[in-house]
Write an enzyme that holds these catalytic residues in place. Structure first.
Site, PDB file in Angstrom:
ATOM      1  N   LEU A  48       0.828  -1.207   0.000  1.00  0.00           N
ATOM      2  CA  LEU A  48       0.000   0.000   0.000  1.00  0.00           C
ATOM      3  C   LEU A  48       0.866   1.262   0.000  1.00  0.00           C
ATOM      4  CD1 LEU A  48      -2.448  -1.453   2.651  1.00  0.00           C
ATOM      5  CD2 LEU A  48      -2.920  -1.175   0.207  1.00  0.00           C
ATOM      6  N   LYS A 106      14.203   0.027   5.774  1.00  0.00           N
ATOM      7  CA  LYS A 106      13.696   0.443   4.465  1.00  0.00           C
ATOM      8  C   LYS A 106      13.828   1.951   4.277  1.00  0.00           C
ATOM      9  CE  LYS A 106      11.032   0.605   0.722  1.00  0.00           C
ATOM     10  NZ  LYS A 106      11.560   0.310  -0.613  1.00  0.00           N
ATOM     11  N   LYS A 108       7.547  11.283  -0.259  1.00  0.00           N
ATOM     12  CA  LYS A 108       6.950  10.768   0.970  1.00  0.00           C
ATOM     13  C   LYS A 108       7.957   9.967   1.775  1.00  0.00           C
ATOM     14  CE  LYS A 108       5.161   6.901   0.966  1.00  0.00           C
ATOM     15  NZ  LYS A 108       5.544   5.503   1.298  1.00  0.00           N
TER      16      LYS A 108
END
Length: 299
Positions: A61, A167, A236
């Site tokens: 997502l 990550k 983001k």
């Protein structure tokens, strides 16, 4: 093991296709039903239906807000969670949100792994992604046969949240390499240098990075390698990194470059284009520079 997949966009669809090619049936849900069938999955009517029909549920997502909506919604994952269910979040999400969801699912007897991915669309197509996983090692062992279908490297990074933390660290370096190399290649073009030669020098020297090796050999011929992170998503991820290091008390003077570069790309109309087009945004402000010419076959 019954397999479910929620979020079958650019990366999720590719990972799901790898699972299907591995001989498994997959129950899938996406806001665009066409994405489900394109990935080879059987469409479900809701997130709840996928959860009920899965022993391992994979999520891919855009961000933590969407992850939380999918997990905590009225017909979401938590409402249908049960002992033995394994949820693997392959999104790039905020580690504090991840650990909160991990705790809530644990109260229902369900396990939650955060599994950041790296390698891009090309690696996803080949089932050769790298996974950075947070959560219980025993749960990862149970999920590994499914994850092995689309990952060549799987690293257990620590407890819940560790996978998404690693990550963010990885994606920040990726963002720096891409934005900095884009600037250098625009400068090389304006200096009338041969771009093939410049890349050869960089890749044989100390300036080598993932972008010089794997992206710009295609970009200079007009192939932007579509299918990976958009400029919006890259921005983001960099913002999530900045929030992370602020909480850790780590100075981050190097974040200014990628924040400016991918913010510029968004402002100039490249928001939903692959992040490799940041080179065109920089080119726009540098006199309308393009690395490729109309004669290039991929241009």
């Amino acid at each position: 093991m019954r397999i479910g997949f929620v979020g079958l966009g650019n990366m999720g669809g590719r990972m799901c296709a790898c699972v299907v090619r591995g001989g498994h049936d997959v129950l899938g849900y996406d806001v665009r039903e066409a994405n489900v069938t394109a990935a080879g999955a059987k469409p479900a009517a809701s997130v709840g239906e996928v959860t009920d029909g899965s022993d391992i549920l994979l999520l891919s997502l855009p961000d933590s807000h969407v992850v939380e909506a999918v997990v905590l919604g009225d017909d979401g994952v938590l409402a249908h969670a049960r002992p033995g269910l394994i949820v693997v979040d392959l999104s790039t999400a905020a580690p504090d949100s991840t650990t909160r969801l991990h705790g809530m699912l644990a109260e229902r007897g369900a396990a939650y792994l955060d599994a950041g991915i790296s390698g891009g669309a090309a690696a996803a197509d080949k089932g050769a992604l790298t996974l950075m996983v947070g959560g219980e090692a025993g749960v990862l062992d149970r999920a590994r046969p499914v994850l092995d279908l689309f990952a060549a490297n799987i690293f257990h990074c620590g407890p819940s949240g560790a996978g998404h933390t690693v990550k963010l660290l990885n994606n920040f370096l990726n963002a720096i390499a891409l934005s900095a190399t884009a600037e250098v290649m625009v400068a090389a073009k304006k200096a009338d240098l041969d771009l093939e030669t410049v890349l050869a020098v960089l890749n044989a020297g100390s300036g080598v990075n993932f972008a010089t090796r794997n992206r710009f050999p295609s970009i200079i011929h007009g192939d932007y390698l579509k299918g990976g992170l958009t400029n919006t998503l890259m921005l983001k991820d960099v913002n999530l990194y900045v929030e992370l290091v602020a909480r850790l008390g780590v100075a981050s003077p190097n974040s200014a470059g990628p924040l400016a570069s991918f913010g510029l790309a968004r402002a100039l109309g490249y928001a939903d284009e692959i992040s490799n087009t940041v080179v065109d945004a920089l080119g726009d402000l540098s006199g309308g520079v393009r690395l490729h010419t109309k004669e290039d076959p991929a241009a």
